[in-house]
Each structure stands twice: as C-alpha cells, then as structure tokens.
Scaffold this motif. Structure first.
Motif, PDB file in Angstrom:
ATOM      1  N   CYS A  33       0.895  -1.121  -0.028  1.00  0.00           N
ATOM      2  CA  CYS A  33       0.146   0.153  -0.107  1.00  0.00           C
ATOM      3  C   CYS A  33       0.956   1.394  -0.039  1.00  0.00           C
ATOM      4  O   CYS A  33       2.288   0.914   0.038  1.00  0.00           O
ATOM      5  CB  CYS A  33      -1.020  -0.156   1.370  1.00  0.00           C
ATOM      6  N   GLY A  34       0.447   2.454  -0.122  1.00  0.00           N
ATOM      7  CA  GLY A  34       1.106   3.382  -0.215  1.00  0.00           C
ATOM      8  C   GLY A  34       1.861   3.733   1.096  1.00  0.00           C
ATOM      9  O   GLY A  34       3.289   4.230   1.188  1.00  0.00           O
ATOM     10  N   HIS A  35       1.221   3.696   2.143  1.00  0.00           N
ATOM     11  CA  HIS A  35       1.837   3.669   3.581  1.00  0.00           C
ATOM     12  C   HIS A  35       3.008   2.791   3.794  1.00  0.00           C
ATOM     13  O   HIS A  35       4.134   3.444   4.123  1.00  0.00           O
ATOM     14  CB  HIS A  35       0.817   3.330   4.778  1.00  0.00           C
ATOM     15  N   HIS A  36       3.137   1.600   3.489  1.00  0.00           N
ATOM     16  CA  HIS A  36       4.113   0.800   3.709  1.00  0.00           C
ATOM     17  C   HIS A  36       5.184   0.962   2.618  1.00  0.00           C
ATOM     18  O   HIS A  36       6.329   0.622   2.818  1.00  0.00           O
ATOM     19  CB  HIS A  36       3.516  -0.698   3.735  1.00  0.00           C
ATOM     20  N   TRP A  37       4.774   1.182   1.420  1.00  0.00           N
ATOM     21  CA  TRP A  37       5.742   1.594   0.419  1.00  0.00           C
ATOM     22  C   TRP A  37       6.628   2.715   0.763  1.00  0.00           C
ATOM     23  O   TRP A  37       7.855   2.701   0.486  1.00  0.00           O
ATOM     24  CB  TRP A  37       5.227   1.950  -1.100  1.00  0.00           C
ATOM     25  N   ARG A  38       6.085   3.709   1.399  1.00  0.00           N
ATOM     26  CA  ARG A  38       6.833   4.943   1.676  1.00  0.00           C
ATOM     27  C   ARG A  38       7.865   4.414   2.895  1.00  0.00           C
ATOM     28  O   ARG A  38       9.196   4.895   2.937  1.00  0.00           O
ATOM     29  CB  ARG A  38       6.303   5.954   2.197  1.00  0.00           C
TER      30      ARG A  38
END
Length: 72
Positions: A33-38
């Motif tokens: 997800c975007g959160h974990h990708w960051r």
C-alpha cells in the motif's frame, strides 16, 4: 507488469496495493500500500522492477498529508 487490481493486497497489512516490485533474479513479487511503500522504498535494490500506481492512489484519495492523531 500487469496493472494492480483490488485483488492485489499489501504484503504488510492486506490493504489495497498500489506498488509492486519484482526481484528479477527470482521472479518474486512484493506488493505494498502507499503507507508501507513509503517505509520500505529506500531499502529496495535499484535493479528490482518497479510498478507504481501511487498517482492513482492520490487521484482516488487526495494528496498525502499529515493527519493529526494518526500514527503508523
């Protein structure tokens, strides 16, 4: 690399995946997800294949912003 769908889930939290990376040597995919990708982006080797749909995430949910009271 194929487009991500709602069936593609984050390997860390099972939210919708917006980023997929593939280890070209082993052919293994990881979805985030975007959160974990960051959180992991800086740790992914440069030679891994990247497919990002983060622009779609922003279009669907607005730009990433700090939200008071929300913690990772």
């Amino acid at each position: 690399m194929s487009k991500l769908t709602l069936l593609d889930r984050c390997d860390a939290c099972n939210s919708a995946a917006y980023v997929r990376v593939t280890n070209p040597e082993k052919g293994h995919d990881l979805n985030w997800c975007g959160h974990h990708w960051r959180r992991v982006a800086d740790h992914i080797p440069d030679h891994w294949l990247l497919h990002s749909e983060l622009a779609r995430l922003e279009a669907e949910h607005g730009p990433n912003r700090e939200r008071p009271g929300v913690h990772a």
